[in-house]
Design a protein around this motif. Structure first.
Motif, PDB file in Angstrom:
ATOM      1  N   GLN A 112       0.809  -1.214   0.000  1.00 26.14           N
ATOM      2  CA  GLN A 112       0.000   0.000   0.000  1.00 26.14           C
ATOM      3  C   GLN A 112       0.847   1.271   0.000  1.00 26.14           C
ATOM      4  N   LEU A 113       2.155   1.155  -0.023  1.00 27.96           N
ATOM      5  CA  LEU A 113       3.031   2.318   0.003  1.00 27.96           C
ATOM      6  C   LEU A 113       2.886   3.103  -1.300  1.00 27.96           C
ATOM      7  N   ALA A 114       2.519   4.349  -1.169  1.00 22.84           N
ATOM      8  CA  ALA A 114       2.309   5.209  -2.345  1.00 22.84           C
ATOM      9  C   ALA A 114       3.659   5.621  -2.931  1.00 22.84           C
ATOM     10  N   PRO A 115       3.714   5.850  -4.257  1.00 22.82           N
ATOM     11  CA  PRO A 115       4.968   6.329  -4.860  1.00 22.82           C
ATOM     12  C   PRO A 115       5.329   7.708  -4.304  1.00 22.82           C
ATOM     13  N   LEU A 129      -1.337   1.669  14.732  1.00 18.89           N
ATOM     14  CA  LEU A 129      -0.027   1.757  14.110  1.00 18.89           C
ATOM     15  C   LEU A 129       0.240   3.232  13.822  1.00 18.89           C
ATOM     16  N   THR A 130       1.311   3.773  14.420  1.00 18.44           N
ATOM     17  CA  THR A 130       1.701   5.159  14.190  1.00 18.44           C
ATOM     18  C   THR A 130       2.879   5.144  13.227  1.00 18.44           C
ATOM     19  N   ILE A 131       2.722   5.902  12.131  1.00 19.55           N
ATOM     20  CA  ILE A 131       3.730   5.901  11.065  1.00 19.55           C
ATOM     21  C   ILE A 131       4.253   7.315  10.909  1.00 19.55           C
ATOM     22  N   GLU A 132       5.570   7.446  10.933  1.00 26.83           N
ATOM     23  CA  GLU A 132       6.221   8.706  10.596  1.00 26.83           C
ATOM     24  C   GLU A 132       6.908   8.492   9.264  1.00 26.83           C
ATOM     25  N   GLY A 133       6.830   9.509   8.405  1.00 25.78           N
ATOM     26  CA  GLY A 133       7.450   9.352   7.100  1.00 25.78           C
ATOM     27  C   GLY A 133       7.660  10.682   6.399  1.00 25.78           C
ATOM     28  N   ILE A 134       8.140  10.565   5.163  1.00 18.20           N
ATOM     29  CA  ILE A 134       8.403  11.740   4.330  1.00 18.20           C
ATOM     30  C   ILE A 134       7.760  11.476   2.973  1.00 18.20           C
ATOM     31  N   ALA A 135       7.102  12.532   2.445  1.00 18.46           N
ATOM     32  CA  ALA A 135       6.469  12.433   1.124  1.00 18.46           C
ATOM     33  C   ALA A 135       6.980  13.571   0.260  1.00 18.46           C
ATOM     34  N   GLU A 136       7.046  13.339  -1.059  1.00 20.06           N
ATOM     35  CA  GLU A 136       7.530  14.373  -1.979  1.00 20.06           C
ATOM     36  C   GLU A 136       6.558  15.543  -2.052  1.00 20.06           C
ATOM     37  N   SER A 137       5.262  15.248  -1.813  1.00 21.28           N
ATOM     38  CA  SER A 137       4.266  16.321  -1.810  1.00 21.28           C
ATOM     39  C   SER A 137       3.079  15.878  -0.972  1.00 21.28           C
ATOM     40  N   ASN A 138       2.190  16.809  -0.689  1.00 18.55           N
ATOM     41  CA  ASN A 138       0.988  16.501   0.083  1.00 18.55           C
ATOM     42  C   ASN A 138       0.059  15.566  -0.692  1.00 18.55           C
ATOM     43  N   THR A 139       0.180  15.565  -2.012  1.00 14.65           N
ATOM     44  CA  THR A 139      -0.636  14.677  -2.835  1.00 14.65           C
ATOM     45  C   THR A 139      -0.290  13.218  -2.540  1.00 14.65           C
ATOM     46  N   GLN A 140       0.981  12.929  -2.372  1.00 10.51           N
ATOM     47  CA  GLN A 140       1.390  11.557  -2.051  1.00 10.51           C
ATOM     48  C   GLN A 140       0.849  11.134  -0.673  1.00 10.51           C
ATOM     49  N   GLN A 163       4.449  18.624   8.252  1.00  7.80           N
ATOM     50  CA  GLN A 163       5.380  19.754   8.310  1.00  7.80           C
ATOM     51  C   GLN A 163       6.187  19.771   7.025  1.00  7.80           C
ATOM     52  N   ALA A 164       6.350  20.955   6.482  1.00  2.67           N
ATOM     53  CA  ALA A 164       7.171  21.104   5.280  1.00  2.67           C
ATOM     54  C   ALA A 164       8.622  20.828   5.645  1.00  2.67           C
ATOM     55  N   ASP A 165       9.315  20.087   4.784  1.00  2.14           N
ATOM     56  CA  ASP A 165      10.722  19.763   5.011  1.00  2.14           C
ATOM     57  C   ASP A 165      11.410  19.794   3.662  1.00  2.14           C
ATOM     58  N   GLN A 166      12.059  20.907   3.347  1.00  7.95           N
ATOM     59  CA  GLN A 166      12.616  21.115   2.017  1.00  7.95           C
ATOM     60  C   GLN A 166      13.953  20.416   1.804  1.00  7.95           C
ATOM     61  N   ARG A 167      14.420  19.698   2.779  1.00  9.06           N
ATOM     62  CA  ARG A 167      15.651  18.922   2.594  1.00  9.06           C
ATOM     63  C   ARG A 167      15.443  17.812   1.570  1.00  9.06           C
ATOM     64  N   TYR A 168      14.194  17.367   1.414  1.00 14.47           N
ATOM     65  CA  TYR A 168      13.908  16.249   0.510  1.00 14.47           C
ATOM     66  C   TYR A 168      13.252  16.715  -0.787  1.00 14.47           C
ATOM     67  N   GLY A 169      13.116  17.995  -1.002  1.00 10.51           N
ATOM     68  CA  GLY A 169      12.516  18.547  -2.212  1.00 10.51           C
ATOM     69  C   GLY A 169      11.727  19.805  -1.873  1.00 10.51           C
ATOM     70  N   ARG A 170      11.365  20.553  -2.953  1.00  7.74           N
ATOM     71  CA  ARG A 170      10.692  21.832  -2.701  1.00  7.74           C
ATOM     72  C   ARG A 170       9.333  21.645  -2.039  1.00  7.74           C
ATOM     73  N   GLN A 171       8.608  20.623  -2.421  1.00  5.80           N
ATOM     74  CA  GLN A 171       7.268  20.406  -1.872  1.00  5.80           C
ATOM     75  C   GLN A 171       7.235  19.259  -0.844  1.00  5.80           C
ATOM     76  N   ALA A 172       8.384  18.797  -0.444  1.00  9.52           N
ATOM     77  CA  ALA A 172       8.455  17.643   0.472  1.00  9.52           C
ATOM     78  C   ALA A 172       7.887  17.994   1.847  1.00  9.52           C
ATOM     79  N   SER A 173       7.287  16.979   2.470  1.00  7.07           N
ATOM     80  CA  SER A 173       6.687  17.158   3.802  1.00  7.07           C
ATOM     81  C   SER A 173       7.012  15.958   4.684  1.00  7.07           C
TER      82      SER A 173
END
Length: 189
Positions: A112-115, A129-140, A163-173
């Motif tokens: 089920q992991l989204a691209p 289940l509590t999941i912490e992660g990083i996505a390229e955008s809010n759409t993901q 939270q926005a985190d630009q270390r992984y891209g401009r729209q990364a969160s």
């Protein structure tokens, strides 16, 4: 004529009688005292024997009580050990029974992991289940929530933090979401 010889007792007869009674009284008194002393000594011995006998019984009871108390504490310890073993057996049985479910849960999570999404931390508390992660955008992140909703193995996905985190891209969160684990019926899986 005849002479009559009268004897006159010059000792007072009352005094002799009093002395005789006094002697008899002293003899009776001595006899009573001897009898009383014998009775007192007999009673003393009887009560001393009774007290010694009771002390022996008390001592025996004390020893038996101590032995029984040690047996009771031993039984209590055995019961505690029994309860601990039962608790361990229950934990082991639960772990053995949940092992295939946990493997299936991780397999389903990977499916089920989204691209554009990757997980940095997973924590399972009970069925949540509590999941912490990083996505390229809010759409993901939205796609990830839909994937969890569509899965038979997960219920009630909920994003708790973004939270926005630009270390992984401009729209990364960076995100935190929680989802409840559910076990599908055999026909669903």
């Amino acid at each position: 004529m005849r002479t009559v010889n009268y004897r006159i007792n010059l000792l007072p007869w009352r005094e002799e009688r009093r002395m005789g009674k006094k002697k008899t009284f002293l003899q009776v008194l001595a006899g009573v005292l001897v009898f009383a002393v014998v009775i007192i000594i007999g009673c003393d011995r009887y009560f001393n024997v009774a007290i010694d006998s009771q002390k022996a019984r008390n001592s025996f009871l004390s020893r038996e009580i101590k032995e029984l108390e040690s047996q009771i504490s031993e039984i209590s310890q055995l019961r505690e050990d029994h309860e601990k073993l039962l608790a361990r057996m229950t934990v082991i049985q639960n772990l053995q029974g949940n092992r295939p479910i946990i493997v299936r849960l991780f397999d389903e999570m990977a499916k089920q992991l989204a691209p554009g999404v990757f997980f940095t931390s997973l924590e399972l508390q009970g069925k949540v289940l509590t999941i912490e992660g990083i996505a390229e955008s809010n759409t993901q992140i939205s796609t990830q929530l839909r994937n969890f909703t569509d899965s038979n193995w997960f219920d009630k996905p909920n994003v708790t933090e973004i939270q926005a985190d630009q270390r992984y891209g401009r729209q990364a969160s960076r995100f935190v979401l929680s989802v409840e684990q559910s076990v599908p019926r055999k026909s669903d899986s």
